[in-house]
Design a protein around this motif. Structure first.
Motif, mmCIF file in Angstrom:
data_model
loop_
_atom_site.group_PDB
_atom_site.id
_atom_site.type_symbol
_atom_site.label_atom_id
_atom_site.label_comp_id
_atom_site.label_asym_id
_atom_site.label_seq_id
_atom_site.Cartn_x
_atom_site.Cartn_y
_atom_site.Cartn_z
ATOM 1 N N PHE A 20 0.869 -1.177 0.000
ATOM 2 C CA PHE A 20 0.000 0.000 0.000
ATOM 3 C C PHE A 20 0.903 1.224 0.000
ATOM 4 C CE2 PHE A 20 -3.623 2.445 2.027
ATOM 5 C CZ PHE A 20 -4.555 2.144 1.061
ATOM 6 N N ARG A 21 0.386 2.356 0.329
ATOM 7 C CA ARG A 21 1.204 3.555 0.461
ATOM 8 C C ARG A 21 0.539 4.520 1.424
ATOM 9 N NH1 ARG A 21 -0.957 3.840 -4.837
ATOM 10 N NH2 ARG A 21 -1.973 5.792 -5.471
ATOM 11 N N ALA A 22 1.295 5.543 1.833
ATOM 12 C CA ALA A 22 0.778 6.517 2.793
ATOM 13 C C ALA A 22 1.473 7.844 2.601
ATOM 14 C CB ALA A 22 1.005 6.029 4.220
ATOM 15 N N VAL A 23 0.799 8.906 2.973
ATOM 16 C CA VAL A 23 1.458 10.208 3.068
ATOM 17 C C VAL A 23 2.268 10.198 4.361
ATOM 18 C CG1 VAL A 23 1.121 12.692 3.356
ATOM 19 C CG2 VAL A 23 -0.300 11.419 1.740
ATOM 20 N N TYR A 57 7.036 11.564 -4.705
ATOM 21 C CA TYR A 57 6.446 12.887 -4.484
ATOM 22 C C TYR A 57 5.311 13.087 -5.480
ATOM 23 C CZ TYR A 57 10.661 13.719 -1.761
ATOM 24 O OH TYR A 57 11.672 13.626 -0.827
ATOM 25 N N LEU A 58 4.130 13.331 -4.955
ATOM 26 C CA LEU A 58 2.953 13.580 -5.781
ATOM 27 C C LEU A 58 2.829 15.083 -5.994
ATOM 28 C CD1 LEU A 58 0.349 12.726 -7.193
ATOM 29 C CD2 LEU A 58 -0.767 12.640 -4.948
ATOM 30 N N ILE A 59 2.773 15.485 -7.256
ATOM 31 C CA ILE A 59 2.847 16.903 -7.601
ATOM 32 C C ILE A 59 1.460 17.500 -7.883
ATOM 33 C CG2 ILE A 59 3.923 18.589 -9.122
ATOM 34 C CD1 ILE A 59 5.865 16.851 -7.407
ATOM 35 N N VAL A 91 1.181 20.639 4.280
ATOM 36 C CA VAL A 91 2.368 21.485 4.403
ATOM 37 C C VAL A 91 2.601 21.856 5.864
ATOM 38 C CG1 VAL A 91 3.362 23.730 3.811
ATOM 39 C CG2 VAL A 91 2.189 22.386 2.055
ATOM 40 N N GLU A 92 1.534 22.224 6.581
ATOM 41 C CA GLU A 92 1.651 22.576 7.993
ATOM 42 C C GLU A 92 2.189 21.419 8.824
ATOM 43 O OE1 GLU A 92 -2.136 23.859 9.333
ATOM 44 O OE2 GLU A 92 -2.250 25.582 7.965
ATOM 45 N N LYS A 93 1.823 20.202 8.451
ATOM 46 C CA LYS A 93 2.249 19.021 9.196
ATOM 47 C C LYS A 93 3.628 18.529 8.775
ATOM 48 C CE LYS A 93 -0.845 15.911 10.204
ATOM 49 N NZ LYS A 93 -1.883 14.861 10.137
ATOM 50 N N GLY A 94 4.192 19.129 7.746
ATOM 51 C CA GLY A 94 5.488 18.694 7.265
ATOM 52 C C GLY A 94 5.427 17.500 6.331
ATOM 53 N N SER A 95 4.233 17.187 5.846
ATOM 54 C CA SER A 95 4.052 16.048 4.942
ATOM 55 C C SER A 95 4.126 16.448 3.480
ATOM 56 C CB SER A 95 2.696 15.379 5.197
ATOM 57 O OG SER A 95 2.581 14.964 6.537
ATOM 58 N N ALA A 96 4.215 17.742 3.217
ATOM 59 C CA ALA A 96 4.257 18.244 1.834
ATOM 60 C C ALA A 96 5.056 19.535 1.794
ATOM 61 C CB ALA A 96 2.844 18.469 1.297
ATOM 62 N N ALA A 107 4.414 19.405 -3.481
ATOM 63 C CA ALA A 107 4.933 18.047 -3.570
ATOM 64 C C ALA A 107 4.593 17.321 -2.275
ATOM 65 C CB ALA A 107 6.443 18.052 -3.781
ATOM 66 N N VAL A 108 3.748 16.319 -2.376
ATOM 67 C CA VAL A 108 3.328 15.538 -1.210
ATOM 68 C C VAL A 108 4.226 14.312 -1.102
ATOM 69 C CG1 VAL A 108 1.443 14.255 -0.132
ATOM 70 C CG2 VAL A 108 0.954 16.318 -1.476
ATOM 71 N N LYS A 109 4.826 14.108 0.065
ATOM 72 C CA LYS A 109 5.769 13.009 0.260
ATOM 73 C C LYS A 109 5.007 11.722 0.585
ATOM 74 C CE LYS A 109 10.140 11.933 2.593
ATOM 75 N NZ LYS A 109 11.128 12.393 3.613
ATOM 76 N N VAL A 110 5.209 10.709 -0.254
ATOM 77 C CA VAL A 110 4.495 9.436 -0.125
ATOM 78 C C VAL A 110 5.490 8.308 0.112
ATOM 79 C CG1 VAL A 110 2.988 7.792 -1.310
ATOM 80 C CG2 VAL A 110 2.600 10.252 -1.567
ATOM 81 N N ILE A 111 5.170 7.452 1.075
ATOM 82 C CA ILE A 111 6.060 6.371 1.480
ATOM 83 C C ILE A 111 5.317 5.030 1.417
ATOM 84 C CG2 ILE A 111 7.452 7.864 2.959
ATOM 85 C CD1 ILE A 111 5.852 6.778 5.352
ATOM 86 N N PRO A 112 6.044 3.911 1.444
ATOM 87 C CA PRO A 112 5.386 2.606 1.418
ATOM 88 C C PRO A 112 4.649 2.307 2.721
ATOM 89 C CG PRO A 112 7.699 2.436 0.761
ATOM 90 C CD PRO A 112 7.513 3.788 1.367
ATOM 91 N N ALA A 113 3.563 1.562 2.594
ATOM 92 C CA ALA A 113 2.818 1.062 3.743
ATOM 93 C C ALA A 113 2.297 -0.319 3.373
ATOM 94 C CB ALA A 113 1.668 1.994 4.106
ATOM 95 N N ILE A 114 1.819 -1.051 4.354
ATOM 96 C CA ILE A 114 1.261 -2.372 4.080
ATOM 97 C C ILE A 114 -0.083 -2.547 4.781
ATOM 98 C CG2 ILE A 114 3.445 -3.512 3.603
ATOM 99 C CD1 ILE A 114 3.522 -4.551 6.435
#
Length: 485
Positions: free
Chosen positions: A279-282, A333-335, A349-354, A410-417
Motif C-alpha cells: 500500500f502507500r501513505a502520506v 512525491y505527488l505533484i 504542508v503545515e504538518k510537514g508532509s508536503a 509536492a506531497v511526500k508518499v512512502i510505502p505502507a502495508i
C-alpha cells in the motif's frame, strides 16, 4: 469512499483501545468453569482465536454445527483488520453477480488469481475458494450484510468485488451479532498465549490471559487459529517479509504473529514467498482515511528524488507499492499545482508532509528533488497531456491539466502495508499441517495467518483477502465442530 464514516470507525476503535471499554469479556463467558485462585478453567467444544472475519466465520459455523464455542480476542473490540478495511469481498457467482448480469466463471477467476501470482500459488486452493466465493457472499447477505453492485478491482475489468456501504464494519457487525445469536461466547481482551495438547499430541485447548492478568485455561476438542498476520511484529517482518521492513502498517493492532508462533511451537509448517499486501501513505499520517492521506490517491504526476517519473499513477495499489519500494530512499512525491489544488494540501504542508513553492525549481529544492531533471520530467509530462497520450506508462491522461500554475506542491508518499502473505500450512479441510505434511489433530487455521498457499508476492485485488478469510474460516469452523462431536 465515505471518508466521514471511515474516520468515525477509526476513531471508535481508538477510543475503545484507549479506554478499555468492553462489549464482552472473560468474566461474562457464560460457560461456568473451575476457579483455582487466579487460574480459571473453562470447557468448550471449539475455541477460536481472533475475532476478525475468519474468526467470526469459524465461530459461526462451529456453533451452527452444534458445538459450544468460545471466541477469544485480545483487543477490546472485534473486527481485526477487516473492520479497518473498505469492506470489499471479491468473488463470482453470487446472487448479486447474477442480478447484475456479470459475465464471469470460476475458471476465469482462478486464471486471474493465478496470473497475478505468476503461477506460484496453489491451484487447488484457488479453485476451492473460487468455487465457494459466490456462496460465501450469499451467506453474508443472508446474515444481514448489505452490499452495493459488483464492480472491478485489481487489474481485471470483470465486476467481481462487492462493497459494503458501511465498509469493514458493515461486514463485522452483522457477523458479530449473528455469532452472539448462536451463543458464541466472545471473550474480549483475552489473549491466547499457548496451545495445549493431550498425551497423544492432539491439541486440547489454550492458555490465555485476561485484561487483569489472570490466567485462563480453555479446554476444548478443537482450536481454530484466526489471529491475522504479523505486520506489527518487527522481528517477523524482518524474517518473512524483509522488503517491508520499516514500512508503516495499516492492519489491525493485534497483528503481531502470535497465532503463527503458537502453531510453530506445535510443529506447524510455515509457507512464505516474502510478499505483503503493499500500500502507500502520506508521510506522517497514521490512518489512510485522513484527508491528508487521501491526497495520495489523486492520479497526478509522481516523481522520485532524482526527479524521474516511475509509474503509471493510476495503477492498482499493490503494483504501485512494488515500484515505490524500488525508488531512492523508497520515497515518491505527488505533484499538485494551482490547477489541481485541494484544501488538504495546506494542512499537509503545515504538518510537514508536503512542500509548497511559487516555482517548480523552488519546489524541487525544498523537497530535495533533483531540480533539473524534475523540470525536464514536468515538461515531458505536460507534452504528453497536450498530445492526449502517455507514451511512457500508458496512463489515461484525458482531462488532466498541465502542471503550469503556481503555487506548486509536492506531497511526500512512502510505502505502507495492509497485511502479510505468509502463513501456517493447511490442507483444504483447514487442518494445520506439520513439516511432514501431516495434520496436527485438533488444530485448524484460517485467514491471514494461513494464507501462504494463496499468494506469491503481489496482492491480486481488493476483497481477495476477506473472501479467503471468510471461506476458509467457515471450513475451519465446520470441521472443528465435526471433530468435536
Amino acid at each position: 469512499m465515505n471518508m466521514r464514516r471511515m474516520k468515525s470507525v477509526a476513531l471508535l476503535i481508538a477510543i475503545f483501545m484507549i479506554t478499555g471499554l468492553l462489549f464482552g469479556c472473560a468474566d461474562n463467558a457464560g460457560n461456568d468453569g473451575e476457579d483455582n485462585g487466579n487460574i480459571t478453567t473453562k470447557q468448550y467444544d471449539v475455541v477460536v482465536l481472533g475475532a476478525g472475519a475468519a474468526g467470526l466465520a469459524a465461530a459461526i459455523e462451529a456453533a451452527e454445527g452444534g458445538a459450544s464455542v468460545a471466541l477469544l480476542e485480545k483487543l477490546p473490540v472485534t473486527g481485526g483488520s477487516t473492520i479497518l478495511s473498505g469492506g470489499i469481498v471479491y468473488g463470482t457467482g453470487s446472487k448479486l453477480h447474477e442480478a447484475a448480469g456479470v459475465e464471469d466463471s470460476v475458471d476465469d477467476l482462478v486464471s486471474y488469481w493465478t496470473e497475478r501470482a505468476d503461477g506460484k500459488n496453489d491451484p487447488a486452493y484457488l479453485q476451492f475458494v473460487a468455487e465457494r466465493s459466490g456462496e460465501t457472499i450469499d451467506w453474508l447477505v443472508d446474515m444481514g450484510v448489505e452490499f452495493g453492485a459488483p464492480a472491478p478491482t485489481g487489474i481485471s475489468p470483470v465486476a467481481r468485488a462487492v462493497t459494503s456501504p458501511e465498509h469493514g464494519g458493515g461486514i463485522i457487525r452483522p457477523m458479530e451479532e449473528y455469532a452472539k445469536s448462536k451463543n458464541v461466547e466472545i471473550l474480549l481482551q483475552t489473549e491466547a498465549t499457548e496451545l495445549l495438547k493431550d498425551e497423544n499430541g492432539a491439541v486440547s485447548g489454550v492458555k490465555a490471559v485476561d485484561k487483569d492478568g489472570n490466567e485462563l485455561i480453555v479446554e476444548s476438542k478443537a482450536v481454530v487459529i484466526a489471529t491475522g498476520g504479523f505486520d506489527r511484529s518487527v522481528e517477523l517482518v524482518k524474517e518473512y517479509a524483509p522488503q517491508a521492513d520499516g514500512h508503516l502498517s495499516f492492519a489491525g493492532q493485534g497483528n503481531e504473529g502470535d497465532g503463527l508462533l503458537m502453531a510453530k511451537e506445535m510443529g506447524a509448517n510455515v509457507l512464505s514467498n516474502g510478499g505483503v499486501i503493499g500500500f502507500r501513505a502520506v508521510e506522517g499520517e497514521v490512518a489512510y482515511t485522513t484527508d491528508v492521506c487521501m491526497l495520495m490517491w489523486m492520479p497526478y504526476l509522481y516523481v522520485n528524488k532524482d526527479g524521474n517519473r516511475f509509474v503509471n499513477e493510476s495503477i492498482d495499489y499493490p503494483i504501485f507499492y512494488e515500484e515505490l519500494i524500488k525508488q531512492p530512499e523508497q520515497v515518491g512525491y505527488l505533484i499538485f499545482d494551482g490547477n489541481t489544488y485541494m484544501e488538504a494540501l495546506d494542512k499537509a504542508v503545515e504538518k510537514g508532509s508536503a512542500f509548497k513553492a511559487a516555482t517548480l525549481e523552488e519546489l524541487a529544492v525544498a523537497a530535495g528533488i533533483d531540480a533539473e531533471q524534475f523540470q525536464a520530467t514536468v515538461d515531458n509530462y505536460n507534452e504528453m497531456i497536450a498530445n492526449g497520450e502517455d507514451t511512457q506508462f500508458g496512463k489515461n491522461v484525458t482531462g488532466h491539466p498541465a502542471i503550469a500554475k503556481g503555487d506548486f506542491y509536492a506531497v511526500k508518499v512512502i510505502p505502507a502495508i495492509l497485511g502479510t502473505m505468509t502463513g501456517i500450512e493447511t490442507n483444504l479441510d483447514a487442518e494445520v499441517l506439520d513439516a511432514a505434511g501431516e495434520p496436527i489433530k485438533g488444530l485448524y487455521a484460517a485467514g491471514e495467518v494461513a494464507n501462504g498457499n494463496f499468494y506469491n508476492k503481489v496482492y491480486p485485488a481488493s476483497g481477495t483477502s476477506i473472501q479467503m478469510c471468510l471461506t476458509f474460516g467457515r471450513v475451519a469452523g465446520s470441521n472443528a465442530a465435526s471433530l468435536a462431536e
